[in-house]
Design a protein around this motif. Structure first.
Motif, short mmCIF file in Angstrom:
data_model
loop_
_atom_site.label_atom_id
_atom_site.label_comp_id
_atom_site.label_asym_id
_atom_site.label_seq_id
_atom_site.Cartn_x
_atom_site.Cartn_y
_atom_site.Cartn_z
N ALA A 1 45.47 33.69 25.24
CA ALA A 1 45.32 33.78 26.69
C ALA A 1 46.29 32.83 27.39
O ALA A 1 46.92 33.20 28.39
CB ALA A 1 43.88 33.46 27.08
N HIS A 2 46.43 31.62 26.87
CA HIS A 2 47.34 30.66 27.47
C HIS A 2 48.79 31.14 27.39
O HIS A 2 49.57 30.97 28.34
CB HIS A 2 47.21 29.30 26.78
N VAL B 1 47.09 32.71 31.19
CA VAL B 1 45.73 32.83 31.71
C VAL B 1 44.86 31.68 31.21
O VAL B 1 44.83 31.38 30.02
CB VAL B 1 45.09 34.17 31.29
N LEU B 2 44.16 31.03 32.14
CA LEU B 2 43.11 30.07 31.81
C LEU B 2 41.76 30.78 31.88
O LEU B 2 41.54 31.57 32.80
CB LEU B 2 43.12 28.90 32.79
N HIS B 3 40.87 30.46 30.97
CA HIS B 3 39.54 31.07 31.00
C HIS B 3 38.64 30.38 32.02
O HIS B 3 37.98 31.02 32.82
CB HIS B 3 38.90 31.02 29.61
N ARG B 4 38.58 29.05 31.97
CA ARG B 4 37.89 28.18 32.91
C ARG B 4 36.37 28.21 32.80
O ARG B 4 35.69 27.63 33.64
CB ARG B 4 38.32 28.45 34.36
N THR C 1 43.05 23.30 33.63
CA THR C 1 44.35 23.17 32.98
C THR C 1 44.16 23.48 31.51
O THR C 1 43.03 23.65 31.03
CB THR C 1 44.90 21.73 33.11
N ILE C 2 45.26 23.54 30.78
CA ILE C 2 45.15 23.70 29.33
C ILE C 2 44.34 22.55 28.75
O ILE C 2 43.49 22.74 27.88
CB ILE C 2 46.55 23.78 28.68
N ALA C 3 44.57 21.33 29.24
CA ALA C 3 43.86 20.16 28.73
C ALA C 3 42.35 20.28 28.97
O ALA C 3 41.54 19.89 28.12
CB ALA C 3 44.39 18.89 29.38
#
Length: 469
Positions: free
Chosen positions: A128-129, A133-136, A191-193
């Protein structure tokens, strides 16, 4: 707590309603039977009284994102999206079980199973990244289980594009027990983090039987959890069968400082695969998307070195030394649910190749997938202030070539940017890189230091020719 009544299931052409599966804040999920082809499906239907233009747009985003990503084996499959006759948007999805959300609170999930789930869901998140796309909203209840026991990630309803600035006043739904501190403090909407934090918190929950900062018998209201997540030290998992190395991986993933976490879902996946190796388990297959089109559009159709496997070794101080690998036998398995992954592994013509492929195949896929995420680094301006790798060495053992170098002074968050011949670059933390080449093939490598989207000066190109005609 007062529960609302479920909505009336819509009449959908080609589908027959069976029963209610579950309710949520914005939608109900029903079991339907599809007439052709005949199969049972889950249908997510928006509630009529919440269908505003904003919610409709969010639902459309979810449908589009899941349709784009659902070919991944770790992401819930979407068959169809439309609007019912009464105006409610709906999604037709693969029928899966949500039992994992209840299991982790009622039974002791084996460490091996939790780590396997981490690798498979981490691979889905990495894909996804890579797609921007972030899932969140990563949490146990958004990990469903297929008929064959494969975990899949669902509910991209509040997903967002990477790097997209949120609208002013945007409200992002969140699940507090699995949300990163910076999200709870409104420093970012995701964010990815923060996704690394949520995935680590989810794995922690599966193993511990509770969310990370939940106090059994204590005060666990939202404000209490937020206070602990943002300020308190992460409690120990409290299981004697959990290796210290696994607890350290999850602790790093839930560091208060985002810069100290794994820098990608793929890095977390690799850490989990190392835990599997440490426990003597067969490595879980990591399904990472490969950008085949990148090579096609480059116009390079000549012979390429195929990166088959990266070394699976721990960095040593001083000069790197080759270590003998303990091969993993082909018949090793973690659980019957992994049987399907074995069919994806390629067989080879010799016993030696089999051992190498079986022990290292998962790392090969990781490197290729990581190369896809690293490609963008190659177009960045070179930063001469970063350390330079100056001592790349090479050893050949038959068709296997190992390149080694000394650490030029990496700091937290740094990686090595490795390019073999003209192939797609890969990112890694260890100062070794192994490839399997054709007999008599000349293999060349260039190594740089990567830091926060910048790359340092290139090392001198190091080449070696494999044995054979």
């Amino acid at each position: 707590m007062v529960l609302r009544r479920p909505s009336v299931p819509p009449i959908l052409p080609g589908f027959t309603h069976v029963r209610l599966l579950g309710t949520g804040g914005f939608a109900d999920v029903f079991l339907y039977e599809q007439n052709m082809p005949r199969r049972q499906v889950a249908v997510k239907v928006m509630l009529a009284d919440v269908v505003t233009e904003s919610v409709r747009r969010m639902f459309q985003v979810e449908a589009n994102l899941m349709a784009q990503l659902s070919s991944h084996p770790g992401i819930l499959t979407v068959y169809q999206a439309s609007i019912s006759a009464d105006g409610r948007p709906y999604l037709v999805m693969e029928l899966c079980s949500a039992q994992l959300a209840d299991r982790f609170r009622t039974e002791r999930i084996p460490v091996a199973e939790a780590v396997r789930i981490g690798v498979q869901i981490g691979s889905a998140i990495e894909t996804a990244h890579q797609s921007g796309v972030l899932h969140r909203d990563i949490k146990p209840s958004n990990i469903l289980t297929t008929l064959f026991g494969h975990p899949v990630l669902s509910d991209f309803g509040i997903a967002a594009s990477l790097g997209a600035a949120p609208d002013v006043g945007e409200t992002v739904g969140m699940s507090v027990p699995w949300s990163a501190p910076e999200v709870l403090l409104d420093e970012t909407t995701g964010t990815i983090a923060s996704e690394i934090w949520s995935l680590s918190a989810t794995l922690y929950s599966l193993i511990a039987g509770r969310s990370p900062f939940e106090e059994p018998g204590g005060a666990n209201e939202t404000r209490d959890l937020i206070a602990r997540i943002t300020r308190a030290r992460l409690p120990a998992i409290g299981r004697d069968d959990v290796p210290a190395s696994l607890e350290a991986v999850l602790r790093r993933g839930m560091s208060k400082d985002p810069a100290k976490r794994q820098q990608s879902a793929l890095e977390l996946v690799r850490d989990l695969q190392r835990i599997e190796a440490e426990l003597g388990l067969a490595p879980t297959h990591a399904d990472i998307a490969v950008d085949d089109w990148a090579r096609a559009i480059s116009g390079d159709t000549g012979e390429q070195t195929v990166v088959r496997a990266a070394s699976f070794r721990t960095p040593t101080s001083g000069k790197s030394r080759r270590r003998r690998r303990r091969p993993i036998e082909p018949d090793q398995t973690v659980a019957s649910a992994e049987a399907g992954t074995d069919t994806r592994r390629r067989s080879t013509s010799s016993r030696r190749s089999n051992l190498i492929a079986t022990a290292l195949i998962v790392i090969a896929l990781v490197v290729v997938g990581l190369g896809a995420t690293a490609t963008w680094l190659a177009v960045q301006n070179e930063d001469g202030s970063l350390p330079r790798v100056t001592d790349v060495r090479a050893e050949a053992d038959g068709s296997e070539v190992t390149f080694m170098w000394d650490d030029p002074g990496l700091t937290a968050g740094d990686s090595y940017h490795v390019r073999v011949d003209d192939g797609t670059p890969a990112l890694q933390r260890t100062p070794e890189f192994a490839v399997v080449a054709e007999p008599g093939q000349r293999v060349c490598i260039i190594v740089r230091v990567a830091r926060e989207g910048r790359i340092g000066p290139a090392s001198a190109e190091q080449c070696i020719q494999t044995e054979g005609a």
